[in-house]
Design a protein around this motif. Structure first.
Motif, PDB file in Angstrom:
ATOM      1  N   LEU A 279      47.040   8.261  46.242  1.00 33.67           N
ATOM      2  CA  LEU A 279      47.441   7.680  44.955  1.00 33.67           C
ATOM      3  C   LEU A 279      46.221   7.145  44.210  1.00 33.67           C
ATOM      4  O   LEU A 279      46.054   7.382  43.005  1.00 33.67           O
ATOM      5  N   THR A 280      45.341   6.447  44.920  1.00 37.24           N
ATOM      6  CA  THR A 280      44.139   5.888  44.296  1.00 37.24           C
ATOM      7  C   THR A 280      43.202   6.998  43.830  1.00 37.24           C
ATOM      8  O   THR A 280      42.595   6.905  42.762  1.00 37.24           O
ATOM      9  N   LYS A 281      43.088   8.043  44.627  1.00 35.96           N
ATOM     10  CA  LYS A 281      42.275   9.199  44.216  1.00 35.96           C
ATOM     11  C   LYS A 281      42.821   9.784  42.909  1.00 35.96           C
ATOM     12  O   LYS A 281      42.057  10.084  41.976  1.00 35.96           O
ATOM     13  N   GLY A 282      44.138   9.932  42.831  1.00 35.15           N
ATOM     14  CA  GLY A 282      44.743  10.463  41.617  1.00 35.15           C
ATOM     15  C   GLY A 282      44.494   9.564  40.418  1.00 35.15           C
ATOM     16  O   GLY A 282      44.193  10.049  39.318  1.00 35.15           O
ATOM     17  N   LEU A 283      44.590   8.256  40.607  1.00 38.53           N
ATOM     18  CA  LEU A 283      44.345   7.317  39.511  1.00 38.53           C
ATOM     19  C   LEU A 283      42.879   7.338  39.090  1.00 38.53           C
ATOM     20  O   LEU A 283      42.559   7.205  37.904  1.00 38.53           O
ATOM     21  N   TYR A 284      41.984   7.495  40.065  1.00 38.88           N
ATOM     22  CA  TYR A 284      40.555   7.580  39.768  1.00 38.88           C
ATOM     23  C   TYR A 284      40.271   8.808  38.901  1.00 38.88           C
ATOM     24  O   TYR A 284      39.565   8.726  37.880  1.00 38.88           O
ATOM     25  N   GLU A 285      40.834   9.943  39.276  1.00 36.49           N
ATOM     26  CA  GLU A 285      40.592  11.175  38.517  1.00 36.49           C
ATOM     27  C   GLU A 285      41.278  11.128  37.148  1.00 36.49           C
ATOM     28  O   GLU A 285      40.740  11.650  36.163  1.00 36.49           O
ATOM     29  N   PHE A 286      42.439  10.494  37.076  1.00 38.52           N
ATOM     30  CA  PHE A 286      43.087  10.275  35.789  1.00 38.52           C
ATOM     31  C   PHE A 286      42.186   9.411  34.898  1.00 38.52           C
ATOM     32  O   PHE A 286      42.022   9.683  33.700  1.00 38.52           O
ATOM     33  N   SER A 287      41.588   8.377  35.487  1.00 41.71           N
ATOM     34  CA  SER A 287      40.682   7.499  34.747  1.00 41.71           C
ATOM     35  C   SER A 287      39.476   8.266  34.234  1.00 41.71           C
ATOM     36  O   SER A 287      39.029   8.048  33.096  1.00 41.71           O
ATOM     37  N   GLN A 288      38.927   9.147  35.049  1.00 43.87           N
ATOM     38  CA  GLN A 288      37.809   9.980  34.604  1.00 43.87           C
ATOM     39  C   GLN A 288      38.188  10.784  33.362  1.00 43.87           C
ATOM     40  O   GLN A 288      37.418  10.861  32.400  1.00 43.87           O
ATOM     41  N   GLN A 289      39.364  11.342  33.370  1.00 46.51           N
ATOM     42  CA  GLN A 289      39.819  12.168  32.244  1.00 46.51           C
ATOM     43  C   GLN A 289      40.052  11.328  30.986  1.00 46.51           C
ATOM     44  O   GLN A 289      39.858  11.803  29.864  1.00 46.51           O
ATOM     45  N   GLU A 290      40.462  10.075  31.174  1.00 47.07           N
ATOM     46  CA  GLU A 290      40.845   9.212  30.057  1.00 47.07           C
ATOM     47  C   GLU A 290      39.711   8.332  29.541  1.00 47.07           C
ATOM     48  O   GLU A 290      39.911   7.540  28.618  1.00 47.07           O
ATOM     49  N   GLY A 291      38.525   8.435  30.123  1.00 46.16           N
ATOM     50  CA  GLY A 291      37.405   7.607  29.683  1.00 46.16           C
ATOM     51  C   GLY A 291      37.464   6.182  30.180  1.00 46.16           C
ATOM     52  O   GLY A 291      36.789   5.292  29.640  1.00 46.16           O
ATOM     53  N   VAL A 292      38.248   5.929  31.217  1.00 50.63           N
ATOM     54  CA  VAL A 292      38.330   4.604  31.830  1.00 50.63           C
ATOM     55  C   VAL A 292      37.134   4.410  32.757  1.00 50.63           C
ATOM     56  O   VAL A 292      36.780   5.320  33.516  1.00 50.63           O
ATOM     57  N   THR A 293      36.517   3.242  32.712  1.00 48.19           N
ATOM     58  CA  THR A 293      35.356   2.978  33.568  1.00 48.19           C
ATOM     59  C   THR A 293      35.643   1.947  34.660  1.00 48.19           C
ATOM     60  O   THR A 293      34.863   1.801  35.590  1.00 48.19           O
ATOM     61  N   ILE A 294      36.763   1.232  34.534  1.00 43.34           N
ATOM     62  CA  ILE A 294      37.135   0.232  35.543  1.00 43.34           C
ATOM     63  C   ILE A 294      38.568   0.482  35.986  1.00 43.34           C
ATOM     64  O   ILE A 294      39.500   0.432  35.185  1.00 43.34           O
ATOM     65  N   LEU A 295      38.746   0.773  37.268  1.00 43.38           N
ATOM     66  CA  LEU A 295      40.073   0.863  37.871  1.00 43.38           C
ATOM     67  C   LEU A 295      40.292  -0.444  38.622  1.00 43.38           C
ATOM     68  O   LEU A 295      39.741  -0.664  39.700  1.00 43.38           O
ATOM     69  N   ASP A 296      41.078  -1.319  38.028  1.00 49.40           N
ATOM     70  CA  ASP A 296      41.293  -2.668  38.550  1.00 49.40           C
ATOM     71  C   ASP A 296      42.377  -2.631  39.621  1.00 49.40           C
ATOM     72  O   ASP A 296      43.519  -2.249  39.348  1.00 49.40           O
ATOM     73  N   LEU A 297      42.030  -3.061  40.844  1.00 50.68           N
ATOM     74  CA  LEU A 297      42.981  -3.081  41.954  1.00 50.68           C
ATOM     75  C   LEU A 297      43.577  -4.459  42.183  1.00 50.68           C
ATOM     76  O   LEU A 297      44.409  -4.639  43.080  1.00 50.68           O
ATOM     77  N   GLY A 298      43.155  -5.447  41.399  1.00 47.96           N
ATOM     78  CA  GLY A 298      43.753  -6.769  41.473  1.00 47.96           C
ATOM     79  C   GLY A 298      43.265  -7.606  42.644  1.00 47.96           C
ATOM     80  O   GLY A 298      42.352  -7.234  43.385  1.00 47.96           O
ATOM     81  N   ILE A 299      43.898  -8.775  42.804  1.00 46.23           N
ATOM     82  CA  ILE A 299      43.542  -9.690  43.890  1.00 46.23           C
ATOM     83  C   ILE A 299      44.299  -9.304  45.154  1.00 46.23           C
ATOM     84  O   ILE A 299      45.279  -8.552  45.100  1.00 46.23           O
ATOM     85  N   SER A 300      43.861  -9.835  46.299  1.00 45.72           N
ATOM     86  CA  SER A 300      44.474  -9.507  47.591  1.00 45.72           C
ATOM     87  C   SER A 300      44.989 -10.793  48.230  1.00 45.72           C
ATOM     88  O   SER A 300      44.212 -11.550  48.819  1.00 45.72           O
ATOM     89  N   VAL A 301      46.281 -11.022  48.095  1.00 48.17           N
ATOM     90  CA  VAL A 301      46.884 -12.236  48.663  1.00 48.17           C
ATOM     91  C   VAL A 301      48.147 -11.868  49.430  1.00 48.17           C
ATOM     92  O   VAL A 301      48.758 -10.823  49.198  1.00 48.17           O
ATOM     93  N   ASP A 302      48.554 -12.777  50.347  1.00 51.53           N
ATOM     94  CA  ASP A 302      49.777 -12.560  51.112  1.00 51.53           C
ATOM     95  C   ASP A 302      50.969 -13.162  50.374  1.00 51.53           C
ATOM     96  O   ASP A 302      50.850 -13.605  49.226  1.00 51.53           O
ATOM     97  N   ALA A 303      52.108 -13.196  51.038  1.00 47.29           N
ATOM     98  CA  ALA A 303      53.335 -13.681  50.406  1.00 47.29           C
ATOM     99  C   ALA A 303      53.240 -15.152  50.013  1.00 47.29           C
ATOM    100  O   ALA A 303      53.950 -15.608  49.112  1.00 47.29           O
ATOM    101  N   ALA A 304      52.350 -15.899  50.659  1.00 49.18           N
ATOM    102  CA  ALA A 304      52.173 -17.318  50.351  1.00 49.18           C
ATOM    103  C   ALA A 304      51.074 -17.550  49.320  1.00 49.18           C
ATOM    104  O   ALA A 304      50.747 -18.698  49.004  1.00 49.18           O
TER     105      ALA A 304
END
Length: 338
Positions: A279-304
């Motif tokens: 999925l991330t590979k697909g989003l990366y390649e989509f970003s390349q096609q769309e002129g996106v330079t930052i693919l933001d994956l957000g913060i990494s936190v648990d349920a708390a």
């Protein structure tokens, strides 16, 4: 009722005169000024309106002479005498042109705080965009807020992938390359879900979150609104095994150069494949096609809401880098300037 509230003229130290204007329940007032940049999605008038606040004030920093140029703006949502930015979004905060100095920003902050006091607002809470979006302006705003007496109440590690002309696999860890090969050998495919069903997307994400012990930060009605009002901005992508969804991602085009992977979710029956790598590979390649330079994956936190090291490690294995995402707080009327 929409109205223009009194202006505070600001004389700066760089021989440039600014005016600070404030508009009540009229975020579209931004469109009356000539902007030097495109606002982040969550600060656009249309998105601000759909955050459905009872009261929102839009502060504009403009030139004193013609009051036509936009040099800065800030939306402040008010609930129960508390001022927040944003109300219902990933971030809000200030957007400021590079010609604005620290002295200018400080005077503007004074005028905003004075107005907040006059409206009986007792505190301000500001969630800023990830610093990788605009490192120089982020540092400028952070320094200005802290010098003005804001406390840095939260600093989270945010992960992002720099999208270049290089293949996605270039920065991929060996363990994730193996998982990617496994998905490809199983003939999984990446595709966009065109005209997605809000109900089906929400149920898929909610089921995944429930099994992992997480709650969702938005309702199905909100997702339906996003997909209806912003169909080119909020898009859904999938990894499929035949017609079954193995992994799904809700993405947001936050700006011209930024794609935010807002809400990833896996079908846990496919956990052994780790389809989110494909999925991330697909989003990366989509970003390349769309002129996106930052693919933001957000913060990494648990349920708390605490840092989740395993998720952060997985994002690093995907080739992600780290930046910071800040939240600032200030009690009105308490002088803590440094």
């Amino acid at each position: 009722m929409t109205h223009l509230l009194p202006k505070n003229k600001v004389q700066t130290t760089i021989q440039r005169a600014f005016s600070s204007l404030v508009f009540g329940n009229d975020p579209a007032a931004l469109t009356h000024f000539r902007g030097r940049w495109s606002p982040w999605l969550f600060n656009t008038p249309l998105h601000v309106v759909h955050q459905q606040a009872e009261q929102v004030y839009t502060f504009v920093l403009t030139d004193a002479e013609t009051q036509q140029e936009l040099y800065g703006f800030f939306h402040l949502f008010v609930q129960n005498q508390q001022g927040v930015s944003p109300l219902r979004a990933s971030f809000g905060s200030f957007e400021v042109a590079e010609v604005v100095s620290h002295a200018d920003f400080s005077v503007w902050l004074n005028s905003i705080e004075s107005f907040a006091v006059s409206q009986g607002i007792k505190s301000l809470s500001i969630r800023h965009y990830p610093s990788c979006y605009h490192p120089a302006r982020s540092s400028f705003i952070k320094r200005g807020l802290v010098r003005h007496g804001f406390q840095l109440s939260q600093s989270s590690i945010n992960h992002y992938i720099s999208v270049t002309s290089q293949p996605f696999e270039t920065a991929l860890h060996a363990s994730e390359r193996r998982r990617l090969r496994k998905c490809l050998q199983a003939d999984f495919r990446f595709e966009e879900w065109v005209s997605p069903s809000a109900e089906q997307v929400y149920q898929f994400i909610a089921h995944n979150r429930q099994r992992l012990g997480y709650s969702l930060s938005f309702r199905e009605e909100q997702l339906r609104l996003w997909l209806t009002v912003f169909p080119e901005i909020f898009r859904v992508f999938c990894v499929k095994n035949g017609e079954e969804i193995a992994s799904l991602g809700l993405t947001v085009r936050v700006g011209k150069n930024v794609l935010y992977h807002f809400c990833p979710a896996d079908n846990l029956a496919y956990r052994q494949y780790s389809p989110s790598v494909l999925l991330t590979k697909g989003l990366y390649e989509f970003s390349q096609q769309e002129g996106v330079t930052i693919l933001d994956l957000g913060i990494s936190v648990d349920a708390a809401g605490q840092p989740k090291t395993s998720l952060a490690r997985f994002k690093r294995n995907l080739g992600a880098q780290e930046c910071e995402k800040w939240q600032f707080e200030r009690k009105i009327g308490i002088s803590t300037k440094v």
